[in-house]
Design an enzyme around this catalytic site. Structure first.
Site, mmCIF file in Angstrom:
data_model
loop_
_atom_site.group_PDB
_atom_site.id
_atom_site.type_symbol
_atom_site.label_atom_id
_atom_site.label_comp_id
_atom_site.label_asym_id
_atom_site.label_seq_id
_atom_site.Cartn_x
_atom_site.Cartn_y
_atom_site.Cartn_z
ATOM 1 N N HIS A 51 -4.342 -4.959 3.869
ATOM 2 C CA HIS A 51 -3.172 -5.118 2.931
ATOM 3 C C HIS A 51 -2.606 -6.409 2.916
ATOM 4 C CE1 HIS A 51 -2.788 -0.455 4.467
ATOM 5 N NE2 HIS A 51 -3.665 -0.515 3.376
ATOM 6 N N CYS A 67 0.147 -15.080 -7.588
ATOM 7 C CA CYS A 67 0.680 -14.966 -8.872
ATOM 8 C C CYS A 67 0.346 -13.405 -9.243
ATOM 9 C CB CYS A 67 -0.120 -15.739 -9.951
ATOM 10 S SG CYS A 67 0.378 -15.433 -11.628
ATOM 11 N N CYS A 121 -2.209 -14.107 -12.874
ATOM 12 C CA CYS A 121 -3.679 -14.869 -12.506
ATOM 13 C C CYS A 121 -4.071 -14.826 -11.151
ATOM 14 C CB CYS A 121 -3.377 -16.267 -13.082
ATOM 15 S SG CYS A 121 -2.658 -17.287 -11.942
ATOM 16 N N CYS A 132 4.476 -19.257 -11.692
ATOM 17 C CA CYS A 132 2.989 -19.557 -11.118
ATOM 18 C C CYS A 132 2.905 -20.969 -11.546
ATOM 19 C CB CYS A 132 1.875 -18.613 -11.394
ATOM 20 S SG CYS A 132 0.334 -19.298 -10.995
ATOM 21 N N CYS A 145 -0.754 -20.759 -14.120
ATOM 22 C CA CYS A 145 -0.688 -20.192 -15.477
ATOM 23 C C CYS A 145 0.607 -20.141 -16.067
ATOM 24 C CB CYS A 145 -1.211 -18.673 -15.412
ATOM 25 S SG CYS A 145 0.051 -17.610 -14.613
HETATM 26 C C1 BV8 Z 1 -4.564 2.531 -3.763
HETATM 27 C C2 BV8 Z 1 1.236 -3.806 2.752
HETATM 28 C C3 BV8 Z 1 -5.526 2.924 -5.715
HETATM 29 C C4 BV8 Z 1 3.019 -4.093 1.842
HETATM 30 C C5 BV8 Z 1 1.016 -1.712 2.544
HETATM 31 C C6 BV8 Z 1 -5.091 9.686 -0.983
HETATM 32 C C7 BV8 Z 1 -4.059 10.691 -0.654
HETATM 33 C C8 BV8 Z 1 -2.616 10.475 -0.438
HETATM 34 C C9 BV8 Z 1 -2.204 9.274 -1.138
HETATM 35 C C10 BV8 Z 1 -3.164 8.303 -1.617
HETATM 36 C C11 BV8 Z 1 -4.321 8.377 -1.488
HETATM 37 N N1 BV8 Z 1 -4.983 7.305 -2.101
HETATM 38 C C12 BV8 Z 1 -4.020 6.593 -2.545
HETATM 39 C C13 BV8 Z 1 -2.773 6.841 -2.202
HETATM 40 C C14 BV8 Z 1 -1.575 6.444 -2.605
HETATM 41 C C15 BV8 Z 1 -1.115 5.214 -1.373
HETATM 42 C C16 BV8 Z 1 -0.946 6.263 -0.186
HETATM 43 O O1 BV8 Z 1 -1.472 6.054 0.698
HETATM 44 N N2 BV8 Z 1 0.428 6.744 -0.069
HETATM 45 C C17 BV8 Z 1 0.841 7.408 1.267
HETATM 46 C C18 BV8 Z 1 2.033 6.914 1.676
HETATM 47 C C19 BV8 Z 1 0.899 8.892 0.624
HETATM 48 N N3 BV8 Z 1 -2.110 4.434 -1.222
HETATM 49 C C20 BV8 Z 1 -2.044 3.162 -2.040
HETATM 50 O O2 BV8 Z 1 -1.326 2.963 -2.864
HETATM 51 C C21 BV8 Z 1 -3.119 2.262 -1.833
HETATM 52 N N4 BV8 Z 1 -3.584 1.674 -3.060
HETATM 53 O O3 BV8 Z 1 -4.909 3.723 -3.528
HETATM 54 O O4 BV8 Z 1 -4.808 1.959 -4.934
HETATM 55 C C22 BV8 Z 1 -6.120 2.155 -6.777
HETATM 56 C C23 BV8 Z 1 -7.509 1.698 -6.959
HETATM 57 C C24 BV8 Z 1 -7.887 1.129 -7.997
HETATM 58 C C25 BV8 Z 1 -6.997 0.595 -8.772
HETATM 59 C C26 BV8 Z 1 -5.698 0.393 -8.446
HETATM 60 C C27 BV8 Z 1 -5.277 1.393 -7.756
HETATM 61 C C28 BV8 Z 1 -2.524 0.991 -1.191
HETATM 62 C C29 BV8 Z 1 -2.003 1.032 0.205
HETATM 63 C C30 BV8 Z 1 -1.488 -0.269 0.933
HETATM 64 C C31 BV8 Z 1 0.007 -0.292 0.619
HETATM 65 N N5 BV8 Z 1 0.426 -1.414 1.449
HETATM 66 N N6 BV8 Z 1 1.196 -2.717 3.177
HETATM 67 C C32 BV8 Z 1 3.945 -3.984 2.884
HETATM 68 O O5 BV8 Z 1 3.310 -3.760 4.183
HETATM 69 O O6 BV8 Z 1 4.999 -4.050 2.685
HETATM 70 S S1 BV8 Z 1 0.926 0.057 3.622
HETATM 71 C C33 BV8 Z 1 2.016 -0.282 5.020
HETATM 72 O O7 BV8 Z 1 2.470 0.839 5.166
HETATM 73 C C34 BV8 Z 1 1.616 -1.000 6.097
HETATM 74 O O8 BV8 Z 1 0.509 -1.904 5.892
HETATM 75 C C35 BV8 Z 1 0.562 0.304 6.923
HETATM 76 O O9 BV8 Z 1 -0.515 0.625 6.218
HETATM 77 C C36 BV8 Z 1 1.673 1.571 6.462
HETATM 78 C C37 BV8 Z 1 2.480 1.834 7.481
HETATM 79 O O10 BV8 Z 1 1.439 2.840 8.164
HETATM 80 P P1 BV8 Z 1 1.404 2.591 9.868
HETATM 81 O O11 BV8 Z 1 0.983 1.451 9.962
HETATM 82 O O12 BV8 Z 1 0.672 3.699 10.134
HETATM 83 O O13 BV8 Z 1 3.088 2.532 10.305
HETATM 84 P P2 BV8 Z 1 3.851 3.764 10.232
HETATM 85 O O14 BV8 Z 1 5.286 3.086 10.467
HETATM 86 O O15 BV8 Z 1 3.895 4.750 9.030
HETATM 87 O O16 BV8 Z 1 3.426 4.508 11.647
HETATM 88 C C38 BV8 Z 1 3.651 3.746 13.046
HETATM 89 C C39 BV8 Z 1 2.966 4.437 13.896
HETATM 90 O O17 BV8 Z 1 3.001 3.860 15.083
HETATM 91 C C40 BV8 Z 1 3.891 5.713 14.182
HETATM 92 O O18 BV8 Z 1 3.054 6.886 14.361
HETATM 93 C C41 BV8 Z 1 4.767 5.378 15.433
HETATM 94 O O19 BV8 Z 1 4.716 6.622 16.285
HETATM 95 C C42 BV8 Z 1 3.604 4.725 16.118
HETATM 96 N N7 BV8 Z 1 4.292 3.826 17.119
HETATM 97 C C43 BV8 Z 1 5.409 3.053 16.935
HETATM 98 N N8 BV8 Z 1 5.664 2.369 18.082
HETATM 99 C C44 BV8 Z 1 4.489 2.352 18.790
HETATM 100 C C45 BV8 Z 1 3.654 3.235 17.962
HETATM 101 N N9 BV8 Z 1 2.510 3.560 18.678
HETATM 102 C C46 BV8 Z 1 2.089 3.014 19.969
HETATM 103 N N10 BV8 Z 1 3.006 2.008 20.553
HETATM 104 C C47 BV8 Z 1 4.230 1.602 19.972
HETATM 105 N N11 BV8 Z 1 4.909 0.735 20.854
#
Ligand code: BV8
Length: 286
Positions: free
Chosen positions: A117, A125, A128, A164, A167
């Protein structure tokens, strides 16, 4: 725990999926956990190209804050233990969803970790392929931070978002992958090649993730298809339906900062002198 530790010593091929919970012990808020980001805004809404088109200043404020927090933070014992596991197990490969640079600063060997990610410390950009790292990125961040500090509305206006330098049309944006955007194809290709390079994977570590975001989460199933036994670390109670854990799998409830070093200790033994890599070196590593 002990039968997991023994299983890991008999695991030539190990894959790991790293989520925001890995960096929570370093004081960084997770996406959905209690300390969830920016309680006023749904973090996922701000992490989209649409949000940037509508209000680039607000999105930049969001990332400036996260970047400053990541820079302040330090890798925790789990980051170091995973980096040491990589040095000891050539066929250990990690898939990180984190953009905070902490695995890199813990000295995780770059060839054994893929960042799906993007990264908070790079800039690119909107139109570009131009990307900016290191000092040049620092200079842009400094200018944005100053503009924010001097803005009468304490909001960053779209006008203060730089164009950018390559570009001269696109706006500069954080070097991360937003929802709805494709993941880096080269990274996906090298991960696919690693997974298909052998008939099996012995262990799949799933650390601090809510397993909601795709395609990252799909690697758990990919490893299972390679007969991997899955070991989950999460501070929350197990939700049986979530990962479909089976008899041969493990669920360790607790803090990743405590549990991961414990889980890896038979393979990693004593973590010798831990060398901390400073922020500036990160972009060189990635
Ligand atoms: C795409 C960067 C297509 C930015 C991030 C299939 C099914 C459903 C949905 C989709 C699918 N395929 C695609 C989708 C859509 C979407 C998606 O997944 N939506 C979800 C929300 C339903 N995916 C996308 O859009 C992806 N792109 O599919 O593109 C495409 C293909 C070709 C051409 C064009 C398009 C892109 C996904 C990436 C998005 N960017 N990050 C930023 O960070 O601002 S994702 C971001 O959120 C993070 O990087 C991370 O991946 C995610 C958060 O998830 P987690 O890391 O799991 O964190 P979270 O807070 O949710 O959970 C924390 C866990 O830790 C909890 O369980 C908690 O209990 C636990 N915890 C807390 N403290 C502790 C702990 N455990 C242990 N110890 C502790 N101390």
């Amino acid at each position: 725990m002990s039968d997991f530790q023994i299983h890991l010593t008999e695991s030539p091929r190990i894959l790991a999926l790293l989520g925001a919970g890995l960096s929570a012990p370093s004081g960084l808020p997770t996406f959905r956990g209690a300390g969830g980001l920016w309680w006023m805004h749904d973090a996922k809404q701000l992490s989209t190209p649409q949000a940037f088109d509508e209000n680039p200043g607000l999105v930049w404020e969001f990332y400036l804050e996260r970047r400053a927090a990541a820079k302040e933070a330090r890798p925790n014992a789990a980051h170091f233990a995973l980096a040491e596991l990589a040095r000891r197990v050539p066929e250990f490969n990690a898939i990180s969803m984190n953009i905070d640079g902490l695995s890199e600063r813990a000295g995780h060997p770059p060839a054994q970790i893929s960042f799906l990610h993007g990264n908070l410390f790079s800039i690119r950009c909107t139109t570009c392929p131009h990307t900016i790292h290191d000092e040049a990125a620092e200079a842009i961040i400094a200018a944005l931070t100053t503009a924010l500090a001097h803005s009468s509305t304490s909001n960053l206006s779209a006008a203060s978002v730089p164009t950018c330098p390559a570009c001269h049309t696109g706006l500069l944006r954080p070097g991360v992958v937003w929802f709805g955007e494709a993941l880096p194809s080269a990274t996906l290709a090298s991960l696919y090649a690693w997974i298909e390079a052998a008939p099996s994977i012995d262990t799949m570590l799933v650390i601090g993730t809510s397993a909601e975001v795709y395609p990252a989460t799909a690697y758990i199933e990919a490893a299972r298809k390679k007969l991997a036994r899955v070991a989950v670390v999460n501070i929350e109670q197990e939700d049986p339906g979530l990962l479909g854990l089976e008899e041969q799998d493990w669920y360790f409830q607790g803090d990743a900062g405590d549990l991961v070093p414990e889980m890896l200790k038979k393979v990693v033994e004593e973590l010798g002198n831990v060398e901390l890599i400073d922020v500036k070196k990160i972009t060189e590593v990635i």
